[in-house]
Design a protein around this motif. Structure first.
Motif, PDB file in Angstrom:
ATOM      1  N   SER A   1       1.054  -1.101   0.107  1.00 22.46           N
ATOM      2  CA  SER A   1       0.164   0.031  -0.161  1.00 22.46           C
ATOM      3  C   SER A   1       0.672   1.259  -0.013  1.00 22.46           C
TER       4      SER A   1
ATOM      5  N   SER B   1      -6.531   0.805  -3.298  1.00 24.99           N
ATOM      6  CA  SER B   1      -5.298   0.448  -3.285  1.00 24.99           C
ATOM      7  C   SER B   1      -4.572   0.101  -1.968  1.00 24.99           C
ATOM      8  N   GLY B   2      -5.612   0.258  -0.898  1.00 23.35           N
ATOM      9  CA  GLY B   2      -5.000   0.039   0.490  1.00 23.35           C
ATOM     10  C   GLY B   2      -4.348   1.342   1.266  1.00 23.35           C
ATOM     11  N   THR B   3      -3.872   2.159   0.350  1.00 21.43           N
ATOM     12  CA  THR B   3      -3.442   3.521   1.012  1.00 21.43           C
ATOM     13  C   THR B   3      -4.291   3.959   2.135  1.00 21.43           C
TER      14      THR B   3
END
Lengths: 235, 242
Positions: free
Chosen positions: A85, B79-81
Motif C-alpha cells: 500500500s 489500493s489500500g493506502t
C-alpha cells in the motif's frame, strides 16, 4: 505485561465465511515470531485484527497493553501489507517522506532505510515503474519508519533475491534485539528456522506453537514442511 | 489536529498531480478552450455569452474537482493506502483537510487563469470583482471535492465513479438556472433546486457578474453544503471493515 500481543477467543466472519473460529494466542515481547500456514489459513486476518482494521464478531485483542485499534498504538505499530500500500504515482523518496512526516519522529532516518532495503538507486523512481520486489521493499521501508515497537509483516520476503532476503532477516533480528517484537507471516516453510517462535496455522486455528527446534523434536521430523504435515495428519 | 500532517498530505497530493502534467494541462486548458468556443458559438448573441460564461467559471472547478477527487479517493480506498493511513497518526479530519488544501490550491490556479482569459481576451464584462469570482470558484471547487469524496464511497470501480458525474452533477446543472432561468421552470423543479448545492454556486457567480443580489447568502449556503458533505465524507472513511 510481558506479551506484546494477546488474542483471546477471537472470532471473525467475512462474507458468511468463518475465517477465525475461536483464536487464542499470545506473542512475547522482543522476539521474531513466525506465522506459518498455507494461503487462506487466516494469517492476514489475524494481522488486520491486531492493527485494528478488522471487525470481529467476538473476542478481545490486547496490543502493547492497549486494546487493538487504540489511538496510542498508531505510532507504535509498523504494518507491511501484501498489497504494497504505497502511492504508485510518487517516487520512492516522496512516499517515504510522506509517511515519515505523518509519523513525526523516526528512529531510522529515511536515508538509512533506503540502504537497508537496497533502494538507494531507485530513490527518485516513480513507484509504478518499480519491479514487484522493489515495490515490496518500498512498502517494507515505510513500515520501518517512526518508532515502531511492534512490526507486523505480512509475507515481507516473497519474491526477493536470496541475498537481500538474508540481509532482511538479519535486520529483523537486530530489531528484535533492540526490544521490538516482529510478527512475520510466511508460507515458505524454509523461513521458519529463522524465527524464535513459530505458530503453525491452518483453517484459522493454531495447530501448534513453539520454537522451531521444539516443534521438530515434538514431531520427530527434521524438515519444517514434514513437521507441518505430521501435525495436520495427527488431527 | 496537526497542521504538519494536513500540509504533508496536501503536499503529497500536489506531488501526485505534479507527476501528471497532462492532467494539470487539461485542468487549465480545457476550461479556457470551452470559454473560447462558447464566445464564438454565440458571436451574434453576446448577451448569452455574458450570462453563461460567468456561471461556467464557477461550474468548471466543481466538475473538475468532483472527477479528480472521486477517482483519487477511490484509488486510496482500493489500493489500500487509505486503510494504511488510518492506522497511522492522521485523523480523518486531517486527511480531508489535506485534500481540501491541495485542491483549493489547484482550484485557485485554475480560477486565476480561466477568469483572466475570460475577462481579458474574451471580453467578459462583470460588475463585481474578479477576486470575488476567484473566491467563489475556489469554494465551488471544494464543494465539487466534497461531493466527489462522499460519492466515491458508493463506487466500486473507477468506471462507476466517473459515471456519477452525469448522474449527480448534470441534473443539478440543468436545474441550477445556468441554461434557462429558474423562474420559468415548473414549481417542483424550482423547489428541488433549492436543495442542490450547484444552484447556489451558479447564483453566486450570477450576482458577481450582474452586480445585483447578495452574494453573502449564496456563499453561506455553499459553505453549509460544504461542511455537511465533508462530514458525510468523513463518515465514509471507515477505519474498520468486515
Amino acid at each position: 505485561m510481558n506479551e506484546s500481543v494477546q488474542i483471546t477467543n477471537l472470532r471473525v466472519v467475512r462474507n458468511g465465511k468463518i475465517i477465525l473460529p475461536d483464536l487464542t494466542m499470545s506473542v512475547e515481547r522482543g522476539i521474531v515470531a513466525g506465522l506459518l500456514g498455507p494461503s487462506g489459513s487466516g494469517k492476514t486476518t489475524i494481522f488486520r485484527s491486531i492493527v485494528g482494521v478488522q471487525e470481529a464478531e467476538s473476542g478481545t485483542i490486547t496490543v502493547l497493553d492497549r486494546p487493538s485499534g487504540a489511538k496510542e498504538l498508531r505510532t507504535k505499530i509498523g504494518y507491511f501489507t501484501q498489497s504494497a500500500s504505497i502511492y504508485s504515482d510518487l517516487t520512492c523518496l516522496e512516499n517515504l517522506h510522506y509517511f515519515a512526516r505523518l509519523l513525526g519522529d523516526t528512529e531510522i532516518s529515511v536515508e538509512e532505510i533506503l540502504d537497508l532495503v537496497d533502494l538507494r538507486r531507485n530513490r527518485k523512481q516513480i513507484a509504478s515503474s518499480l519491479s514487484g520486489g522493489e515495490r515490496a521493499r518500498l512498502a517494507l521501508a515505510t513500515a520501518l519508519l517512526g518508532k515502531p515497537e511492534l512490526l507486523i509483516l505480512d509475507e515481507p520476503t516473497v519474491g526477493l533475491d536470496p541475498v537481500l532476503r538474508r540481509d532482511l532477516w538479519d535486520l529483523f533480528h537486530r530489531l528484535s534485539d533492540q526490544g521490538k517484537t516482529l510478527l512475520i507471516s510466511s508460507h515458505v516453510m524454509d523461513e521458519a528456522d529463522r524465527c524464535d517462535v513459530l505458530y503453525l496455522l491452518r483453517d484459522g486455528k493454531v495447530l501448534a506453537n513453539g520454537t522451531p527446534q521444539g516443534l521438530k523434536e515434538q514431531t520427530g521430523k527434521a524438515d519444517m514442511e514434514d513437521v507441518f504435515i505430521s501435525l495436520v495428519e495427527k488431527l | 489536529m496537526s497542521i504538519r500532517r494536513i500540509w504533508a498530505t496536501a503536499q503529497r497530493i500536489l506531488s501526485q498531480l505534479r507527476h501528471d502534467p497532462r492532467t494539470i494541462a487539461l485542468m487549465i486548458l480545457a476550461p479556457c478552450l470551452l470559454m473560447t468556443i462558447l464566445k464564438y458559438v454565440y458571436q451574434d448573441q453576446p448577451q448569452v455569452f455574458q450570462r453563461v460564461a460567468g456561471s461556467l467559471l464557477g461550474v468548471f472547478p466543481m466538475l473538475v474537482m468532483f472527477l479528480i477527487t472521486s477517482v483519487a479517493t477511490l484509488r486510496e480506498r482500493t489500493s489500500g493506502t487509505l486503510e494504511r493511513l488510518l492506522i497511522l497518526p492522521i485523523s480523518r479530519l486531517e486527511f480531508i483537510l489535506g485534500y481540501a488544501m491541495a485542491f483549493g490550491i489547484a482550484a485557485f490556479i485554475q480560477a486565476v487563469v480561466v477568469s483572466t482569459v475570460a475577462l481579458g481576451p474574451l471580453g467578459l464584462r462583470i460588475n463585481g470583482s474578479q477576486i470575488m469570482l476567484i473566491l467563489i470558484a475556489i469554494l465551488d471547487a471544494l464543494l465539487g471535492m466534497a461531493i466527489g469524496l462522499f460519492i466515491s464511497s458508493f463506487a466500486k470501480t473507477e468506471f462507476q465513479a466517473v459515471q456519477f458525474l452525469p448522474a449527480i452533477l448534470l441534473p443539478q446543472l440543468l436545474l441550477s438556472g445556468l441554461l434557462a432561468p429558474r423562474e420559468s421552470m415548473p414549481i417542483i423543479f424550482q423547489w428541488i433546486a433549492n436543495f442542490l448545492p450547484l444552484t447556489y454556486a451558479v447564483e453566486a457567480t450570477k450576482s458577481v457578474i450582474s452586480g445585483v443580489g447578495s452574494i453573502g447568502t449564496d456563499l453561506l449556503y455553499i459553505t453549509v453544503f460544504l461542511v455537511a458533505l465533508l462530514s458525510a465524507g468523513a463518515v465514509t472513511l471507515k477505519r474498520k471493515s468486515k
